[in-house]
Design a protein around this motif. Structure first.
Motif: not given
Length: 87
Positions: A23, A25, A34, A36, A38, A54-56, A59-61, A63
């Motif tokens: 991740c 982030y 998954e 993401d 930028k 890439t983002a876990c 974090c992705n959901r 942020k």
């Protein structure tokens, strides 16, 4: 607003490999990750590799519209807010 197009599998796997399945982030690995954007597609972002990281899932959901933290920092979420912290 830009139309969302699927990220080709070949690009997706190159991004995972480039980012070492980590991740970008929170810098965790070994968790579900998954892709993401930028710059979000809604703001004109593309599916070019330079705009993808890439983002876990967490974090992705969670942020919302937080930008990528500068090198050496991570986002720390506390009580519905976020702040940057040195690694």
């Amino acid at each position: 607003m830009s139309e969302r197009k699927a990220i080709p599998d070949s690009v997706r796997w190159k991004v995972f490999a480039r980012d070492r399945y980590t991740c970008q982030y929170c810098h965790r690995s070994g968790v579900e990750i998954e892709i993401d954007h930028k710059i979000p597609v809604a703001d004109g972002g593309s599916n070019e590799m330079s705009n993808l990281i890439t983002a876990c899932v967490e974090c992705n959901r969670g942020k919302r519209d937080l930008p990528l933290a500068p090198e050496g920092y991570i986002w720390v979420k506390e009580n519905n807010s976020a702040r940057m912290q040195l690694l």
